[in-house]
Scaffold this motif. Structure first.
Motif, PDB file in Angstrom:
ATOM      1  N   ARG A 254      25.572  31.508  39.432  1.00  0.00           N
ATOM      2  CA  ARG A 254      26.994  31.534  39.754  1.00  0.00           C
ATOM      3  C   ARG A 254      27.811  31.366  38.487  1.00  0.00           C
ATOM      4  O   ARG A 254      27.579  30.445  37.695  1.00  0.00           O
ATOM      5  CB  ARG A 254      27.348  30.422  40.744  1.00  0.00           C
ATOM      6  CG  ARG A 254      26.679  30.536  42.096  1.00  0.00           C
ATOM      7  CD  ARG A 254      27.374  29.623  43.131  1.00  0.00           C
ATOM      8  NE  ARG A 254      27.634  28.287  42.609  1.00  0.00           N
ATOM      9  CZ  ARG A 254      26.754  27.290  42.654  1.00  0.00           C
ATOM     10  NH1 ARG A 254      25.550  27.490  43.176  1.00  0.00           N
ATOM     11  NH2 ARG A 254      27.061  26.100  42.172  1.00  0.00           N
ATOM     12  N   LEU A 255      28.776  32.245  38.305  1.00  0.00           N
ATOM     13  CA  LEU A 255      29.696  32.182  37.170  1.00  0.00           C
ATOM     14  C   LEU A 255      31.102  31.992  37.723  1.00  0.00           C
ATOM     15  O   LEU A 255      31.669  32.907  38.324  1.00  0.00           O
ATOM     16  CB  LEU A 255      29.614  33.457  36.330  1.00  0.00           C
ATOM     17  CG  LEU A 255      28.245  33.786  35.731  1.00  0.00           C
ATOM     18  CD1 LEU A 255      28.276  35.142  35.035  1.00  0.00           C
ATOM     19  CD2 LEU A 255      27.797  32.706  34.753  1.00  0.00           C
ATOM     20  N   ASP A 256      31.645  30.811  37.543  1.00  0.00           N
ATOM     21  CA  ASP A 256      32.971  30.486  38.069  1.00  0.00           C
ATOM     22  C   ASP A 256      34.046  30.879  37.069  1.00  0.00           C
ATOM     23  O   ASP A 256      33.907  30.641  35.856  1.00  0.00           O
ATOM     24  CB  ASP A 256      33.070  28.985  38.367  1.00  0.00           C
ATOM     25  CG  ASP A 256      32.033  28.531  39.383  1.00  0.00           C
ATOM     26  OD1 ASP A 256      31.743  29.302  40.312  1.00  0.00           O
ATOM     27  OD2 ASP A 256      31.509  27.405  39.231  1.00  0.00           O
ATOM     28  N   PHE A 257      35.116  31.479  37.561  1.00  0.00           N
ATOM     29  CA  PHE A 257      36.233  31.845  36.700  1.00  0.00           C
ATOM     30  C   PHE A 257      37.535  31.557  37.434  1.00  0.00           C
ATOM     31  O   PHE A 257      37.538  31.251  38.643  1.00  0.00           O
ATOM     32  CB  PHE A 257      36.150  33.323  36.284  1.00  0.00           C
ATOM     33  CG  PHE A 257      36.346  34.285  37.431  1.00  0.00           C
ATOM     34  CD1 PHE A 257      37.590  34.856  37.670  1.00  0.00           C
ATOM     35  CD2 PHE A 257      35.294  34.619  38.271  1.00  0.00           C
ATOM     36  CE1 PHE A 257      37.782  35.742  38.726  1.00  0.00           C
ATOM     37  CE2 PHE A 257      35.472  35.508  39.322  1.00  0.00           C
ATOM     38  CZ  PHE A 257      36.720  36.064  39.554  1.00  0.00           C
ATOM     39  N   ALA A 258      38.640  31.630  36.724  1.00  0.00           N
ATOM     40  CA  ALA A 258      39.941  31.373  37.343  1.00  0.00           C
ATOM     41  C   ALA A 258      40.250  32.501  38.319  1.00  0.00           C
ATOM     42  O   ALA A 258      40.631  33.595  37.920  1.00  0.00           O
ATOM     43  CB  ALA A 258      41.026  31.280  36.272  1.00  0.00           C
ATOM     44  N   LEU A 300      35.215  41.112  45.590  1.00  0.00           N
ATOM     45  CA  LEU A 300      36.321  40.197  45.320  1.00  0.00           C
ATOM     46  C   LEU A 300      37.647  40.798  45.763  1.00  0.00           C
ATOM     47  O   LEU A 300      37.953  41.961  45.454  1.00  0.00           O
ATOM     48  CB  LEU A 300      36.387  39.881  43.824  1.00  0.00           C
ATOM     49  CG  LEU A 300      35.108  39.312  43.194  1.00  0.00           C
ATOM     50  CD1 LEU A 300      35.246  39.277  41.684  1.00  0.00           C
ATOM     51  CD2 LEU A 300      34.809  37.927  43.741  1.00  0.00           C
ATOM     52  N   ALA A 301      38.442  40.004  46.479  1.00  0.00           N
ATOM     53  CA  ALA A 301      39.775  40.447  46.861  1.00  0.00           C
ATOM     54  C   ALA A 301      40.653  40.555  45.624  1.00  0.00           C
ATOM     55  O   ALA A 301      40.665  39.659  44.776  1.00  0.00           O
ATOM     56  CB  ALA A 301      40.383  39.463  47.855  1.00  0.00           C
ATOM     57  N   ALA A 302      41.359  41.662  45.499  1.00  0.00           N
ATOM     58  CA  ALA A 302      42.175  41.912  44.311  1.00  0.00           C
ATOM     59  C   ALA A 302      43.445  42.656  44.696  1.00  0.00           C
ATOM     60  O   ALA A 302      43.561  43.224  45.794  1.00  0.00           O
ATOM     61  CB  ALA A 302      41.387  42.726  43.285  1.00  0.00           C
ATOM     62  N   GLU A 303      44.389  42.658  43.777  1.00  0.00           N
ATOM     63  CA  GLU A 303      45.626  43.421  43.950  1.00  0.00           C
ATOM     64  C   GLU A 303      45.791  44.364  42.773  1.00  0.00           C
ATOM     65  O   GLU A 303      45.600  43.971  41.616  1.00  0.00           O
ATOM     66  CB  GLU A 303      46.833  42.494  44.021  1.00  0.00           C
ATOM     67  CG  GLU A 303      48.157  43.243  44.159  1.00  0.00           C
ATOM     68  CD  GLU A 303      49.359  42.324  44.154  1.00  0.00           C
ATOM     69  OE1 GLU A 303      50.483  42.811  43.909  1.00  0.00           O
ATOM     70  OE2 GLU A 303      49.176  41.108  44.378  1.00  0.00           O
ATOM     71  N   ILE A 304      46.125  45.613  43.052  1.00  0.00           N
ATOM     72  CA  ILE A 304      46.418  46.565  41.982  1.00  0.00           C
ATOM     73  C   ILE A 304      47.795  46.226  41.415  1.00  0.00           C
ATOM     74  O   ILE A 304      48.795  46.207  42.147  1.00  0.00           O
ATOM     75  CB  ILE A 304      46.406  48.012  42.514  1.00  0.00           C
ATOM     76  CG1 ILE A 304      45.032  48.375  43.069  1.00  0.00           C
ATOM     77  CG2 ILE A 304      46.804  48.988  41.404  1.00  0.00           C
ATOM     78  CD1 ILE A 304      44.970  49.751  43.718  1.00  0.00           C
ATOM     79  N   THR A 305      47.848  45.945  40.128  1.00  0.00           N
ATOM     80  CA  THR A 305      49.124  45.611  39.498  1.00  0.00           C
ATOM     81  C   THR A 305      49.721  46.789  38.733  1.00  0.00           C
ATOM     82  O   THR A 305      50.928  46.824  38.507  1.00  0.00           O
ATOM     83  CB  THR A 305      48.966  44.421  38.542  1.00  0.00           C
ATOM     84  OG1 THR A 305      47.980  44.729  37.553  1.00  0.00           O
ATOM     85  CG2 THR A 305      48.519  43.170  39.313  1.00  0.00           C
ATOM     86  N   ALA A 306      48.895  47.739  38.332  1.00  0.00           N
ATOM     87  CA  ALA A 306      49.394  48.914  37.601  1.00  0.00           C
ATOM     88  C   ALA A 306      48.312  49.985  37.598  1.00  0.00           C
ATOM     89  O   ALA A 306      47.118  49.688  37.752  1.00  0.00           O
ATOM     90  CB  ALA A 306      49.787  48.551  36.169  1.00  0.00           C
ATOM     91  N   LEU A 320      43.728  45.317  37.835  1.00  0.00           N
ATOM     92  CA  LEU A 320      43.502  44.491  39.012  1.00  0.00           C
ATOM     93  C   LEU A 320      43.749  43.026  38.688  1.00  0.00           C
ATOM     94  O   LEU A 320      43.328  42.538  37.633  1.00  0.00           O
ATOM     95  CB  LEU A 320      42.074  44.656  39.515  1.00  0.00           C
ATOM     96  CG  LEU A 320      41.591  46.084  39.797  1.00  0.00           C
ATOM     97  CD1 LEU A 320      40.111  46.074  40.181  1.00  0.00           C
ATOM     98  CD2 LEU A 320      42.423  46.727  40.909  1.00  0.00           C
ATOM     99  N   ALA A 321      44.395  42.326  39.619  1.00  0.00           N
ATOM    100  CA  ALA A 321      44.594  40.886  39.492  1.00  0.00           C
ATOM    101  C   ALA A 321      43.744  40.191  40.539  1.00  0.00           C
ATOM    102  O   ALA A 321      43.832  40.498  41.733  1.00  0.00           O
ATOM    103  CB  ALA A 321      46.059  40.531  39.677  1.00  0.00           C
ATOM    104  N   ILE A 322      42.895  39.265  40.071  1.00  0.00           N
ATOM    105  CA  ILE A 322      42.122  38.403  40.962  1.00  0.00           C
ATOM    106  C   ILE A 322      42.568  36.988  40.648  1.00  0.00           C
ATOM    107  O   ILE A 322      42.094  36.368  39.690  1.00  0.00           O
ATOM    108  CB  ILE A 322      40.607  38.581  40.745  1.00  0.00           C
ATOM    109  CG1 ILE A 322      40.220  40.040  40.977  1.00  0.00           C
ATOM    110  CG2 ILE A 322      39.810  37.666  41.661  1.00  0.00           C
ATOM    111  CD1 ILE A 322      38.765  40.348  40.669  1.00  0.00           C
ATOM    112  N   GLY A 323      43.536  36.494  41.409  1.00  0.00           N
ATOM    113  CA  GLY A 323      44.195  35.264  41.021  1.00  0.00           C
ATOM    114  C   GLY A 323      44.870  35.491  39.676  1.00  0.00           C
ATOM    115  O   GLY A 323      45.494  36.530  39.444  1.00  0.00           O
TER     116      GLY A 323
END
Length: 363
Positions: A254-258, A300-306, A320-323
């Motif tokens: 497991r690799l945890d990130f922000a 991973l849930a993400a949002e397209i920012t551009a 993509l923004a993931i948090g």
């Protein structure tokens, strides 16, 4: 703090350099760009091995070069430790003798790591009685690093120190460079055209092209920009700071990130180890609905920012923004149209665990 502003031209119609940037008080600043972009010229001017047409170099308030005022300290007074592609060790001296030579060049009263500390830091204890001819390329470079450090410099300059090594030897030396970076507490100016070295070592990046500075800043921020030549590389992608969180029931790390957690093939590092992971844009796929029944574990849930143009025909980058974390995905224009992708759309980012083969030690 190192401040650099240089102008230089080789001949009337030759290569022209015009570059200005700053280097932090500690850590690695990488000068990165293709061959012939001016990286080594800058390093030589800072070290005092090249007198530029005009310029100014200031290290911690000490003026090393100011052509307008007629100041140009000789190399031996600049207290720069220089490591070249070839180790340039004295062949008639043992490893210990080469290290002691660096130690003798340290100014009286200068502080820094001692002989035993440097030997331990760079893993040289078993090599001390050998001559350079009996060392591997990686071992010679480690000795050159130790010699430079024992001279108690205020600045370390490294001119593609791994360029002459094969992949195996580079992998051998990189961990020692990371340890040196963390232990030395010095500003390090590191010339390279190898992105894996930037990923593993650099805190800041000065991106050069044709003798000009295109951009400078934190490595993670610059790798996320699609308007720079880095995005044209087939290994383009973002750097993600993460921490080893343990092992899941399936044996994956497991690799945890922000913003979340990634699963990677088993890693040897202990829990708590901080790593920096390159996630290549070509390895990221997206789905508009949460997928099921896949071998891919990282969804991973993400949002397209551009959405920005890619480096090839009919290619685009999805940002993509993931948090708070950012990823890039390289997809086709057809995928954008077919899936109705647009900024603000919620998607799922898919990454295979086996693609995480570009890991470096983080600060």
């Amino acid at each position: 703090m190192l401040e650099v502003a240089l102008r230089h031209r080789y001949g009337r119609d030759g290569f022209a350099l015009e570059a200005a940037f700053g280097v932090a008080e500690a850590g690695v600043t990488a000068l990165f760009g293709p061959s012939g972009c001016g990286k080594s010229t800058i390093l030589a001017a800072v070290a005092g091995l090249l007198r530029p047409d005009s310029g100014r170099v200031v290290l911690d308030g000490t003026v090393l070069l100011d052509t307008a005022r007629g100041i140009a300290l000789p190399p031996e007074r600049r207290r720069c430790g220089v490591v070249f592609q070839d180790a340039r060790l004295f062949p008639h001296l043992s490893v210990a003798g080469n290290l002691r030579y660096g130690q003798k060049r340290a100014p009286p009263g200068a502080t820094g790591p001692g002989f035993e500390e440097v030997v331990a830091l760079l893993g040289l204890a078993a090599l001390l009685d050998r001559r350079p001819a009996r060392l591997s390329g990686g071992e010679r470079q480690r000795v050159a690093l130790g010699r430079a450090l024992l001279a108690r410099p205020r600045l370390l300059l490294m001119d593609e120190p791994l360029a002459a090594l094969d992949a195996g030897r580079r992998a051998e030396v990189l961990p020692f460079l990371a340890r040196l970076r963390d232990a030395a507490g010095l500003p390090i100016l590191y010339v390279t055209h190898a992105l894996e070295e930037v990923d593993a070592l650099a805190d800041r990046l000065v991106l050069l092209q044709d003798g000009r500075v295109l951009a400078e800043g934190g490595v993670e921020a610059l790798t996320a920009r699609t308007d720079l030549p880095l995005a044209a590389r087939r290994d383009a992608g973002t750097l993600l700071s993460c921490q080893v969180g343990g092992t899941d029931p399936g044996g994956l790390t497991r690799l945890d990130f922000a913003g979340g957690t990634l699963l990677s093939t088993a890693r040897p590092e202990p829990v708590g180890t901080r790593l920096r992971l390159r996630i290549r844009a070509r390895d990221v796929a997206v789905a508009t609905e949460e997928p099921h029944g896949l071998s891919t574990r990282n969804i991973l849930a993400a949002e397209i920012t551009a959405i920005s143009p890619g480096s090839g025909p009919q290619e685009v980058f999805l940002q993509l923004a993931i948090g708070p974390s950012k990823l890039l995905a390289r997809v086709t224009q057809d995928s954008v149209s077919r899936l109705g992708l647009a900024p603000g759309k919620q998607v799922w980012a898919l990454l295979k665990a086996v693609t995480f083969d570009h890991l470096g030690a983080a600060r």
